[in-house]
Motif scaffolding. Structure first.
Motif, PDB file in Angstrom:
ATOM      1  N   ILE A 172      77.708  -5.724  57.047  1.00  0.00           N
ATOM      2  CA  ILE A 172      76.495  -6.112  56.313  1.00  0.00           C
ATOM      3  C   ILE A 172      75.364  -5.161  56.687  1.00  0.00           C
ATOM      4  O   ILE A 172      75.114  -4.899  57.869  1.00  0.00           O
ATOM      5  CB  ILE A 172      76.099  -7.567  56.625  1.00  0.00           C
ATOM      6  N   VAL A 173      74.672  -4.681  55.648  1.00  0.00           N
ATOM      7  CA  VAL A 173      73.601  -3.703  55.825  1.00  0.00           C
ATOM      8  C   VAL A 173      72.391  -4.153  55.002  1.00  0.00           C
ATOM      9  O   VAL A 173      72.539  -4.605  53.864  1.00  0.00           O
ATOM     10  CB  VAL A 173      74.058  -2.302  55.351  1.00  0.00           C
ATOM     11  N   TYR A 174      71.189  -4.008  55.607  1.00  0.00           N
ATOM     12  CA  TYR A 174      69.944  -4.249  54.872  1.00  0.00           C
ATOM     13  C   TYR A 174      69.257  -2.901  54.714  1.00  0.00           C
ATOM     14  O   TYR A 174      68.928  -2.235  55.693  1.00  0.00           O
ATOM     15  CB  TYR A 174      69.076  -5.256  55.630  1.00  0.00           C
ATOM     16  N   LEU A 175      69.055  -2.494  53.439  1.00  0.00           N
ATOM     17  CA  LEU A 175      68.400  -1.224  53.119  1.00  0.00           C
ATOM     18  C   LEU A 175      67.063  -1.496  52.444  1.00  0.00           C
ATOM     19  O   LEU A 175      66.926  -2.458  51.679  1.00  0.00           O
ATOM     20  CB  LEU A 175      69.274  -0.393  52.167  1.00  0.00           C
ATOM     21  N   ASP A 176      66.072  -0.648  52.715  1.00  0.00           N
ATOM     22  CA  ASP A 176      64.824  -0.789  51.971  1.00  0.00           C
ATOM     23  C   ASP A 176      64.998  -0.157  50.584  1.00  0.00           C
ATOM     24  O   ASP A 176      66.061   0.377  50.259  1.00  0.00           O
ATOM     25  CB  ASP A 176      63.646  -0.204  52.746  1.00  0.00           C
ATOM     26  N   ARG A 177      63.962  -0.188  49.757  1.00  0.00           N
ATOM     27  CA  ARG A 177      64.109   0.285  48.389  1.00  0.00           C
ATOM     28  C   ARG A 177      64.330   1.794  48.321  1.00  0.00           C
ATOM     29  O   ARG A 177      64.781   2.323  47.299  1.00  0.00           O
ATOM     30  CB  ARG A 177      62.919  -0.118  47.541  1.00  0.00           C
ATOM     31  N   ASP A 178      64.027   2.522  49.431  1.00  0.00           N
ATOM     32  CA  ASP A 178      64.301   3.959  49.473  1.00  0.00           C
ATOM     33  C   ASP A 178      65.678   4.254  50.071  1.00  0.00           C
ATOM     34  O   ASP A 178      65.993   5.410  50.350  1.00  0.00           O
ATOM     35  CB  ASP A 178      63.210   4.666  50.283  1.00  0.00           C
ATOM     36  N   LEU A 179      66.448   3.204  50.296  1.00  0.00           N
ATOM     37  CA  LEU A 179      67.830   3.285  50.791  1.00  0.00           C
ATOM     38  C   LEU A 179      67.882   3.741  52.240  1.00  0.00           C
ATOM     39  O   LEU A 179      68.867   4.353  52.686  1.00  0.00           O
ATOM     40  CB  LEU A 179      68.690   4.199  49.903  1.00  0.00           C
ATOM     41  N   ASN A 180      66.833   3.426  52.994  1.00  0.00           N
ATOM     42  CA  ASN A 180      66.843   3.650  54.433  1.00  0.00           C
ATOM     43  C   ASN A 180      67.383   2.387  55.128  1.00  0.00           C
ATOM     44  O   ASN A 180      67.136   1.260  54.675  1.00  0.00           O
ATOM     45  CB  ASN A 180      65.434   3.944  54.955  1.00  0.00           C
ATOM     46  N   PHE A 181      68.098   2.587  56.241  1.00  0.00           N
ATOM     47  CA  PHE A 181      68.632   1.452  56.987  1.00  0.00           C
ATOM     48  C   PHE A 181      67.498   0.676  57.645  1.00  0.00           C
ATOM     49  O   PHE A 181      66.655   1.246  58.352  1.00  0.00           O
ATOM     50  CB  PHE A 181      69.598   1.920  58.081  1.00  0.00           C
ATOM     51  N   VAL A 182      67.463  -0.637  57.410  1.00  0.00           N
ATOM     52  CA  VAL A 182      66.537  -1.521  58.109  1.00  0.00           C
ATOM     53  C   VAL A 182      67.267  -2.261  59.219  1.00  0.00           C
ATOM     54  O   VAL A 182      66.772  -2.393  60.335  1.00  0.00           O
ATOM     55  CB  VAL A 182      65.889  -2.525  57.131  1.00  0.00           C
ATOM     56  N   HIS A 196      70.699   6.185  54.090  1.00  0.00           N
ATOM     57  CA  HIS A 196      72.139   5.962  53.944  1.00  0.00           C
ATOM     58  C   HIS A 196      72.862   7.207  53.445  1.00  0.00           C
ATOM     59  O   HIS A 196      73.928   7.581  53.955  1.00  0.00           O
ATOM     60  CB  HIS A 196      72.381   4.792  52.977  1.00  0.00           C
ATOM     61  N   PHE A 197      72.283   7.890  52.460  1.00  0.00           N
ATOM     62  CA  PHE A 197      73.003   9.004  51.850  1.00  0.00           C
ATOM     63  C   PHE A 197      72.764  10.322  52.562  1.00  0.00           C
ATOM     64  O   PHE A 197      73.369  11.328  52.196  1.00  0.00           O
ATOM     65  CB  PHE A 197      72.655   9.078  50.357  1.00  0.00           C
ATOM     66  N   ASP A 198      71.897  10.318  53.590  1.00  0.00           N
ATOM     67  CA  ASP A 198      71.874  11.452  54.506  1.00  0.00           C
ATOM     68  C   ASP A 198      73.083  11.393  55.428  1.00  0.00           C
ATOM     69  O   ASP A 198      73.654  12.425  55.794  1.00  0.00           O
ATOM     70  CB  ASP A 198      70.581  11.452  55.331  1.00  0.00           C
ATOM     71  N   LEU A 199      73.470  10.176  55.813  1.00  0.00           N
ATOM     72  CA  LEU A 199      74.647  10.002  56.677  1.00  0.00           C
ATOM     73  C   LEU A 199      75.946  10.074  55.882  1.00  0.00           C
ATOM     74  O   LEU A 199      76.932  10.643  56.343  1.00  0.00           O
ATOM     75  CB  LEU A 199      74.569   8.656  57.412  1.00  0.00           C
ATOM     76  N   TYR A 200      75.940   9.451  54.699  1.00  0.00           N
ATOM     77  CA  TYR A 200      77.173   9.374  53.907  1.00  0.00           C
ATOM     78  C   TYR A 200      76.873   9.858  52.496  1.00  0.00           C
ATOM     79  O   TYR A 200      76.670   9.049  51.568  1.00  0.00           O
ATOM     80  CB  TYR A 200      77.706   7.935  53.875  1.00  0.00           C
ATOM     81  N   PRO A 201      76.841  11.175  52.287  1.00  0.00           N
ATOM     82  CA  PRO A 201      76.487  11.726  50.968  1.00  0.00           C
ATOM     83  C   PRO A 201      77.484  11.309  49.903  1.00  0.00           C
ATOM     84  O   PRO A 201      78.677  11.141  50.158  1.00  0.00           O
ATOM     85  CB  PRO A 201      76.529  13.244  51.195  1.00  0.00           C
ATOM     86  N   GLY A 202      76.983  11.135  48.678  1.00  0.00           N
ATOM     87  CA  GLY A 202      77.841  10.803  47.542  1.00  0.00           C
ATOM     88  C   GLY A 202      76.992  10.563  46.322  1.00  0.00           C
ATOM     89  O   GLY A 202      76.288   9.551  46.239  1.00  0.00           O
ATOM     90  N   GLU A 203      77.025  11.500  45.397  1.00  0.00           N
ATOM     91  CA  GLU A 203      76.133  11.417  44.229  1.00  0.00           C
ATOM     92  C   GLU A 203      76.413  10.182  43.386  1.00  0.00           C
ATOM     93  O   GLU A 203      75.483   9.490  42.947  1.00  0.00           O
ATOM     94  CB  GLU A 203      76.284  12.680  43.376  1.00  0.00           C
ATOM     95  N   LYS A 204      77.678   9.891  43.159  1.00  0.00           N
ATOM     96  CA  LYS A 204      78.018   8.761  42.306  1.00  0.00           C
ATOM     97  C   LYS A 204      77.554   7.453  42.938  1.00  0.00           C
ATOM     98  O   LYS A 204      76.945   6.595  42.275  1.00  0.00           O
ATOM     99  CB  LYS A 204      79.523   8.738  42.062  1.00  0.00           C
ATOM    100  N   ALA A 205      77.841   7.291  44.228  1.00  0.00           N
ATOM    101  CA  ALA A 205      77.443   6.067  44.916  1.00  0.00           C
ATOM    102  C   ALA A 205      75.919   5.945  44.968  1.00  0.00           C
ATOM    103  O   ALA A 205      75.357   4.857  44.768  1.00  0.00           O
ATOM    104  CB  ALA A 205      78.029   6.037  46.320  1.00  0.00           C
TER     105      ALA A 205
END
Length: 616
Positions: free
Chosen positions: A151-161, A183-192
């Motif tokens: 379970i992960v809580y992300l802010d609206r900019d997709l940063n880990f909270v 999140h996508f700095d750690l786990y890149p993926g354009e589609k996701a």
């Protein structure tokens, strides 16, 4: 005056209609005024409270602190403030029950006298709600910390909270490592990333199943598979201010599904009929081979009772094998008969196994059924060949024994008698060769002649024990044992409870088996004691040859070996030809017993009176 009266009336009306309890006390802490809300809160009437100390509405353990608080408050000259920590105190009802209240106190001077007004609010329901809310938060925290879901809580900019421990363990880092990172700095993926940003923009949840993912920083894991869901989280105004990202690792499930598909393909392509029956005895699955074997299609068979393929006379016969498979007992194939759609019966071989759920409970039974029709035809043909070969072997042994008998007679009548006559003539020369070189030569000639006679007697015994026909098995066997014991230095014992004579072929077989067994003892056993027993038990002639020698691993001696088995093949064949059984019991260091059993066949077809003898 009228205006003052109206103000007092309005004030009295406000106090009387107030939802909060209002109590006025004088500088002696005695109650001078209570409103209806106070009467309802504490369960006292106004008459019961007026003139009484305020402390009667406070639990005894708090009264000293409460009086000190009011005195300190009076010295401060502050107009009003809360009572107790954060304005919360404990009240006491007329029935003794305690309850939490929010309290505020104010003071004023009137006509040179200090007056205090206390405003009280029962916060029992609020405290209960706060307690329930706190417990819910604690429960959510425990679930967050202990669930196997990531379970992960992300802010609206997709940063880990915030991430839970399960997510951190999968990522290979502590939970605090993720906080503040994108999140996508750690786990890149354009589609996701496009899916995540769309969930923020639209406020629509998103779910995907068995999504493949490979950790770049953990290449040895290979491809993993995940079910995951995005839930937009909204602020008080309804705007999306973050995402709840929940993941479940389904790599093992995916692998199991793949293995299940492979197994299903194997089952479907198997040459053996494979079917599964439920606990209600109804068929659950039916492969292509089952369609060929039994004649019913899967559509016809599935849902039908298993008795569809069981002949009436075979119903219930296999229950103990099925129950054994359910107990995890070793299940060997069972030969039985099944029923085809056209009514014909087919010989089959069935292997049962239990089908279990994840908790290990039996939920069904698997049948693997092999058509034995062709094998049975071949077995029948083989039995015919075997019977003919055994008949030929029996005839060959009869011819062999006949030839042995003829050769033995020739040896006995010609060579044996000639050697005997030669020995007698040489003995007659002894008086004429009493001394000198002639005596030496004569003595040597007599020894050579004696050895030749012994060799002829040994050959006669190997070819055919001549005394067997005249004296019988017991006498000849006992004599043979005594000679072998004398030659080998054994302590030998012979016992017989055999009732009289047996048929010649049975006596010959018993003697040959015992002869071979004793030869083996002499050659291999290094024994000190030997026992030979011959008797009748339960309609069978039983022969036992036992020694206390070094023994051997009987299980390792193959009756098919052309070089091993100490003559086992010959003994077995002799015993089998007369419908008997041969057993060898031995173990290293524990001696050996050869036991042969034959159907009883007395000489002349009659059972003579029993006799018994034991000799040592």
């Amino acid at each position: 005056m009228a205006a003052s009266t109206r103000r007092e009336q309005r004030l009295a009306g406000i106090i009387a209609s107030a939802m909060d309890a209002i109590i006025a006390i004088d500088e002696h802490h005695e109650i001078t005024l209570v409103n209806p809300a106070a009467e309802q809160m504490f369960g006292y009437s106004a008459a019961a409270l007026l003139g009484k100390p305020l402390s009667m509405l406070i639990p005894e353990r708090y009264r000293g602190a409460h009086d000190a608080h009011i005195r300190n408050f009076a010295r401060t000259k502050v107009t009003n403030r809360g009572i107790g920590r954060f304005g919360q105190v404990v009240g006491r009802r007329a029935d003794g029950r305690e309850f939490p209240v929010d309290a505020a106190i104010s003071q004023m001077e009137w006509a040179g006298e200090r007056l205090f007004t206390v405003t009280l609010r029962d916060i029992t329901q609020r405290i209960e709600a706060e307690t329930a809310l706190r417990k819910n938060y604690e429960l959510l925290d425990r679930i967050f910390a202990t669930t196997h879901f990531c379970i992960v809580y992300l802010d609206r900019d997709l940063n880990f909270v915030r991430v839970n421990q399960a997510y951190a363990d999968v990522g290979g880092y502590p939970p605090e490592f993720f906080v503040g990172k994108n999140h996508f700095d750690l786990y890149p993926g354009e589609k996701a990333e496009a899916i995540f940003r769309n969930a923020v923009a639209t406020g629509q949840p998103f779910t995907i199943y068995a999504n493949p993912f490979q950790y770049l920083d953990h290449p040895k894991r290979g491809v993993t598979y995940w079910d995951w869901t995005l839930h937009p989280l909204r602020d008080a105004d309804g705007a999306v201010d973050g995402l709840l990202f929940a993941l479940l690792d389904v790599t093992e499930r995916k692998r199991a599904e793949r293995e299940h598909a492979q197994l299903a393909a194997i089952v479907e392509s198997s040459n053996d009929a494979i079917l599964i029956r439920g606990l209600d005895r109804r068929i659950l699955s039916w492969n292509t081979a089952a369609e060929r074997l039994f004649g019913w299609s899967a559509q016809e068979a599935v849902g039908q009772p298993i008795d569809l393929i069981v002949p009436p006379e075979r119903k219930g016969k296999l229950r103990r094998f099925i129950e054994g498979a359910a107990r995890d007992a070793s299940s060997s194939p069972v030969e039985t008969t099944h029923l085809r759609k056209d009514g014909t019966r087919i010989p089959t071989q069935v292997t049962f196994s239990a089908v279990r759920d994840q908790q290990g409970e039996v939920v069904a039974h698997s049948y693997t059924v092999r058509d034995m029709s062709e094998l049975k035809r071949k077995e029948k043909a083989l039995r015919g060949y075997t019977d003919r070969l055994r008949g030929l072997s029996r005839r060959l042994r009869e011819v062999e024994e006949s030839e042995r008998y003829a050769i033995a007679r020739e040896l006995h009548d010609e060579l044996g008698q000639t050697l005997t006559a030669l020995k007698v003539n040489l003995q007659m020369l002894e008086p004429y060769c009493a001394e000198g070189e002639a005596e030496d030569h004569l003595t040597e000639a007599l020894m050579i002649t004696g050895r030749a006679l012994e060799q002829v007697r040994g050959m006669l015994l190997d070819l055919r024990p001549l005394g067997l026909e005249d004296l019988g098995l017991a006498v000849v066997l006992e004599s043979h044992l005594a000679k072998q014991a004398e030659a080998a230095g054994w302590d030998a014992q012979f016992e017989t409870t055999l009732p009289g004579r047996l048929r010649p072929e049975l006596e010959m077989a018993c003697f040959r088996v015992a002869q071979e067994a004793l030869t083996n003892v002499m050659r291999h056993a290094h024994a000190k004691r030997v026992w030979v027993a011959l008797g009748l038990n339960a309609g069978e002639v039983q022969l036992s040859v036992r020694d206390d020698g070094k023994g051997f691993d009987a299980a390792a001696v193959s009756d098919a070996s052309p070089t091993g088995g100490f003559g086992l093949i010959g003994m077995q064949e002799r015993v089998r030809q007369l419908g008997g059984r041969l057993a060898i019991h031995s173990a290293p260091g524990r001696g050996t017993e050869v036991r042969a059993s034959f159907p009883f066949a007395p000489a002349g077809g009659r059972e003579p009176a029993a006799n018994a003898s034991t000799h040592a």
